[in-house]
Design an enzyme around this catalytic site. Structure first.
Site, PDB file in Angstrom:
ATOM      1  N   LYS A 121      34.676  30.987  44.189  1.00  0.00           N
ATOM      2  CA  LYS A 121      34.384  32.384  43.865  1.00  0.00           C
ATOM      3  C   LYS A 121      33.055  32.508  43.128  1.00  0.00           C
ATOM      4  CE  LYS A 121      36.296  34.466  40.415  1.00  0.00           C
ATOM      5  NZ  LYS A 121      37.284  35.065  39.482  1.00  0.00           N
ATOM      6  N   ASP A 139      37.648  38.359  43.841  1.00  0.00           N
ATOM      7  CA  ASP A 139      38.335  38.323  42.555  1.00  0.00           C
ATOM      8  C   ASP A 139      39.569  39.220  42.646  1.00  0.00           C
ATOM      9  OD1 ASP A 139      37.377  40.906  42.529  1.00  0.00           O
ATOM     10  OD2 ASP A 139      36.330  40.724  40.612  1.00  0.00           O
TER      11      ASP A 139
END
Length: 227
Positions: A121, A139
């Site tokens: 991420k 997220d």
């Protein structure tokens, strides 16, 4: 409505209403962005932006932070979540950047993930923000919003990422990341989403399922009276 139509209308909405979407993390160079993104894990951007000026004044680049012990870095980031772990990550990340990359932040997500504290991420955030790479950082906001609108049917972030990057035009992926994050942060909140203020509610699957009034079923008695 088909999935293709949902993507088309969602993209059109954001292009019209938030054409300049960007990260809310404050930074002035690539190194600072990597630091900020590492600090932002399970921490608000507002808090990170409060921490960064003092931290960057002390350690403005990878070389200066590489020379600091984790305990020294900790003193500047103690107000963020998990400061001990993040101090170790920042120390290790800075040393690797300085020793293996000449202090320069790589654009390749695989290389970025070699850095301590940088997972998939975080690597996607850095690559998309700095280098406009067509990668999607998923997220909690992106995951929630994409599922609610109907852009994805995903059970985990990786599945969501793959679906979004498959259907969003490549040139828009880096911007779509911010569209979805900001929409989730300020409108499509985890609790009490502001559906009445959302311009996507007329086709959002979450809204249609949970809020749109359904026509009342005609009772058998009324049907008999009309016959």
């Amino acid at each position: 409505m088909t999935s293709r139509e949902i993507y088309r209308r969602t993209i059109e909405y954001f292009q019209k209403n938030n054409p300049s979407a960007d990260t809310e993390l404050e930074y002035t160079n690539p190194f600072q962005l990597v630091v900020a993104v590492i600090l932002s894990a399970q921490c608000t951007d507002k808090r990170v932006n409060m921490i960064m000026p003092g931290l960057m004044k002390k350690y403005p680049d990878a070389e200066s932070m590489a020379g600091a012990r984790p305990e020294e870095i900790f003193e500047y980031i103690r107000s963020c979540s998990y400061p001990n772990n993040k101090a170790r990550h920042l120390s290790g990340m800075s040393k690797m950047l300085a020793e293996e990359f000449g202090g320069n932040v790589p654009s390749d997500t695989e290389l970025l993930q070699r850095l301590p504290g940088v997972g998939r991420k975080t690597a996607n955030v850095v690559a998309s923000v700095l280098y406009k790479k067509p990668v999607m950082a998923v997220d909690t906001h992106v995951f929630r919003v994409a599922n609610r609108i109907g852009l994805t049917v995903a059970k985990n972030p990786l599945s969501s990422e793959l679906q979004l990057t498959r259907h969003i035009p490549e040139v828009l992926i880096h911007k779509a990341h911010h569209w979805l994050i900001l929409h989730g942060r300020y409108t499509c909140k985890s609790r009490n989403p502001l559906c009445s203020e959302c311009g996507l509610s007329d086709f959002c699957r979450y809204y249609l399922k949970n809020h749109k009034s359904k026509p009342k079923k005609k009772s058998i008695k009324n049907l008999k009276e009309r016959s």
